[in-house]
Design a protein around this motif. Structure first.
Motif, short mmCIF file in Angstrom:
data_model
loop_
_atom_site.label_atom_id
_atom_site.label_comp_id
_atom_site.label_asym_id
_atom_site.label_seq_id
_atom_site.Cartn_x
_atom_site.Cartn_y
_atom_site.Cartn_z
N VAL A 24 0.75 -1.15 0.00
CA VAL A 24 -0.04 -0.10 0.18
C VAL A 24 0.71 1.21 -0.05
O VAL A 24 0.59 2.41 -0.71
CB VAL A 24 -1.05 0.01 1.06
N ILE A 25 1.87 1.27 0.93
CA ILE A 25 2.84 2.32 0.88
C ILE A 25 3.47 2.65 -0.55
O ILE A 25 3.43 3.89 -0.96
CB ILE A 25 3.90 2.28 2.10
N VAL A 26 3.96 1.70 -0.91
CA VAL A 26 4.59 1.73 -2.20
C VAL A 26 3.74 2.38 -3.46
O VAL A 26 3.93 3.08 -4.15
CB VAL A 26 5.18 0.44 -2.62
N SER A 27 2.53 1.68 -3.32
CA SER A 27 1.64 2.03 -4.56
C SER A 27 1.21 3.63 -4.22
O SER A 27 1.00 4.41 -5.19
CB SER A 27 0.17 1.14 -4.23
N VAL A 28 0.84 3.87 -3.06
CA VAL A 28 0.55 5.39 -2.78
C VAL A 28 1.57 6.16 -3.08
O VAL A 28 1.55 7.32 -3.80
CB VAL A 28 0.12 5.50 -1.30
N THR A 33 3.51 10.31 -6.65
CA THR A 33 4.68 11.06 -7.05
C THR A 33 4.30 11.27 -8.66
O THR A 33 4.72 12.42 -8.90
CB THR A 33 5.89 10.06 -6.94
N LEU A 34 3.48 10.56 -9.13
CA LEU A 34 2.89 10.83 -10.63
C LEU A 34 2.06 12.07 -10.64
O LEU A 34 2.09 12.84 -11.49
CB LEU A 34 2.36 9.70 -11.19
N ALA A 35 1.30 12.05 -9.54
CA ALA A 35 0.54 13.16 -9.30
C ALA A 35 1.09 14.45 -9.36
O ALA A 35 0.61 15.47 -9.77
CB ALA A 35 -0.61 12.79 -8.16
N GLY A 36 1.85 14.42 -8.37
CA GLY A 36 2.93 15.67 -8.13
C GLY A 36 3.85 16.06 -9.16
O GLY A 36 3.48 17.23 -9.64
N ALA A 37 4.35 15.07 -10.09
CA ALA A 37 4.65 15.41 -11.35
C ALA A 37 3.92 16.12 -12.35
O ALA A 37 4.17 17.27 -12.83
CB ALA A 37 5.54 14.24 -11.91
N SER A 242 6.81 12.43 -1.56
CA SER A 242 7.52 13.91 -1.42
C SER A 242 9.07 13.79 -1.52
O SER A 242 9.46 14.29 -2.14
CB SER A 242 7.03 14.66 0.01
N GLY A 243 9.56 12.63 -0.87
CA GLY A 243 10.98 12.56 -1.17
C GLY A 243 11.32 12.29 -2.38
O GLY A 243 12.47 12.61 -3.14
N LEU A 244 10.60 11.42 -3.20
CA LEU A 244 10.77 10.70 -4.57
C LEU A 244 10.62 12.04 -5.49
O LEU A 244 11.42 12.41 -6.19
CB LEU A 244 9.73 9.78 -4.96
N LEU A 245 9.81 13.06 -5.23
CA LEU A 245 9.37 14.19 -5.96
C LEU A 245 10.36 15.17 -5.77
O LEU A 245 10.98 15.78 -6.87
CB LEU A 245 8.08 14.73 -5.90
N SER A 246 10.92 15.39 -4.76
CA SER A 246 11.90 16.42 -4.42
C SER A 246 13.31 15.94 -4.91
O SER A 246 13.91 16.69 -5.60
CB SER A 246 12.02 16.76 -2.83
N GLY A 248 13.57 13.66 -7.73
CA GLY A 248 13.68 13.91 -9.02
C GLY A 248 13.79 15.30 -9.47
O GLY A 248 14.34 15.43 -10.43
N PHE A 249 13.19 16.19 -8.94
CA PHE A 249 13.20 17.55 -8.99
C PHE A 249 14.80 18.34 -9.03
O PHE A 249 15.26 18.90 -9.70
CB PHE A 249 12.36 18.54 -8.31
N PHE A 250 15.44 17.68 -7.85
CA PHE A 250 16.85 18.36 -7.73
C PHE A 250 17.73 18.00 -8.88
O PHE A 250 18.33 18.58 -9.22
CB PHE A 250 16.99 18.06 -6.36
N PHE A 251 17.56 16.35 -8.95
CA PHE A 251 18.68 16.00 -9.86
C PHE A 251 18.37 15.95 -11.37
O PHE A 251 19.03 16.12 -12.24
CB PHE A 251 18.89 14.48 -9.67
N GLY A 252 16.96 16.01 -11.62
CA GLY A 252 16.50 16.05 -13.17
C GLY A 252 15.98 17.36 -13.50
O GLY A 252 16.44 17.57 -14.72
N VAL A 253 15.96 18.28 -12.60
CA VAL A 253 15.46 19.77 -13.10
C VAL A 253 16.85 20.65 -12.69
O VAL A 253 17.42 21.23 -13.67
CB VAL A 253 14.27 20.31 -12.57
N LYS A 254 16.73 20.49 -11.59
CA LYS A 254 18.10 21.63 -11.21
C LYS A 254 19.32 21.36 -11.52
O LYS A 254 20.02 22.20 -12.10
CB LYS A 254 17.84 21.78 -9.67
N LYS A 255 19.79 20.01 -11.52
CA LYS A 255 21.12 19.50 -11.97
C LYS A 255 21.19 18.99 -13.26
O LYS A 255 22.24 18.84 -13.85
CB LYS A 255 21.71 18.51 -10.98
N GLY A 256 19.87 18.73 -13.78
CA GLY A 256 20.06 18.21 -15.13
C GLY A 256 19.60 19.30 -16.37
O GLY A 256 20.34 20.16 -16.72
N LEU A 257 18.34 19.33 -16.44
CA LEU A 257 17.70 20.39 -17.50
C LEU A 257 18.26 21.82 -17.04
O LEU A 257 18.59 22.60 -17.98
CB LEU A 257 16.30 20.46 -17.40
#
Length: 301
Positions: A24-28, A33-37, A242-246, A248-257
């Motif tokens: 349940v925790i993983v699915s939620v 995470t997809l909703a936040g993205a 929240s941890g996954l989204l943060s 992903g944003f840090f490494f994918g957007v701030k440090k990547g794009l």
């Protein structure tokens, strides 16, 4: 004493259904995470639209000697037509600023932007049209200018740079819809897991609930441990999301794009920090509500 009993029941329920609780925790977490993205992508698309639409211009190309369109039947645009168009543009409330580009300026601009093109050596200034570049106060009202000047004597054509950007924004919007679709599927999986976990938990503790009923415990008191178990799983899923989204944003957007792509301004941490509490709250509420309605059916109290 009652609070201690409820907490102990919550601990028992989480231990008994540990693997299902983890599922349940993983699915939620994945669904949120997809909703936040998706929410962040929508914010980015809107910001990009504001950025690019604030820069686009409407180009009114004037007739040249060789133009064959009906509005150029009188030949090359004359000074009277040119000045009349400029005066009318200046009077329009929608127009923010008007730039005139001569053939020589158009030729220079063409060479600057097409240095490596084989056409650059075969184009002369006389082959390029002079034009008025119009910046609008509201770029979405391009049709007002187009309907006012398209087909006018001396006007070859009216073009809006917004049309160049529309396919790009349509692609981004489709990607956003795809993210919402996957998010919806994952939310459905998470809800089904919550329902199943609550049902199994209620079945495994039917003797305890029966005893509680016999000693006069209220329905809410009996249901509360089960609801809290689901809420805790939803809370942990929201925190993980929240941890996954943060991350992903840090490494994918701030440090990547952010370091490789500077054609426009990317969103900052503001929208991310606004989204994170929503994910946690939604995870808790979704899990608690799904568990509550499940218990109405499977927990006979």
């Amino acid at each position: 004493m009652r609070a201690q009993f409820v907490l102990s029941e919550i601990g028992v329920g989480l231990r008994r259904n540990l693997t299902m609780t983890i599922a349940v925790i993983v699915s939620v977490a994945l669904s949120l995470t997809l909703a936040g993205a998706g929410l962040l992508l929508r914010t980015q698309v809107n910001q990009m639209k504001d950025f690019w639409y604030g820069k686009v211009e409407v180009s009114i190309f004037l007739c040249g000697k060789s133009d064959k369109v009906p509005s150029c039947a009188g030949g090359e645009v004359n000074n009277e037509q040119r000045e009349g168009l400029k005066a009318e543009l200046s009077r329009m409330p929608l127009v923010k600023k008007v730039y005139y580009e001569s053939k020589q300026e158009a030729f220079k601009h063409f060479n600057d932007t097409n240095k490596d093109s084989p056409l650059s050596g075969n184009i002369t200034a006389d082959q390029l049209p002079e034009s008025y570049r119009v910046k609008l106060k509201d770029a979405t009202k391009y049709q007002v200018v187009a309907s006012a000047f398209a087909g006018r004597p001396g006007v070859q054509s009216v073009q809006d740079q917004r049309k160049i950007l529309e396919p790009f924004f349509k692609l981004l919007k489709n990607a956003q819809y795809a993210a919402y679709g996957v998010m919806g599927f994952m939310l459905l999986v998470a809800i089904l897991l919550i329902v199943n976990t609550a049902r199994v938990s209620a079945f495994s503790r039917r003797r305890e609930t029966g005893i509680m009923r016999l000693v006069g415990a209220s329905n809410l008191y009996i249901q509360l441990p089960f609801i809290m178990e689901s809420a805790i799983a939803g809370l942990l899923g929201g925190v993980l999301a929240s941890g996954l989204l943060s991350t992903g944003f840090f490494f994918g957007v701030k440090k990547g794009l952010g370091q490789q792509f500077n054609a426009f301004e990317l969103i900052g941490w503001g929208p991310v920090l606004t989204t994170l509490p929503l994910l946690v709250a939604f995870g808790v509420l979704m899990s608690a509500i799904a568990s509550f309605f499940t218990l109405l059916k499977y927990l006979k109290v």
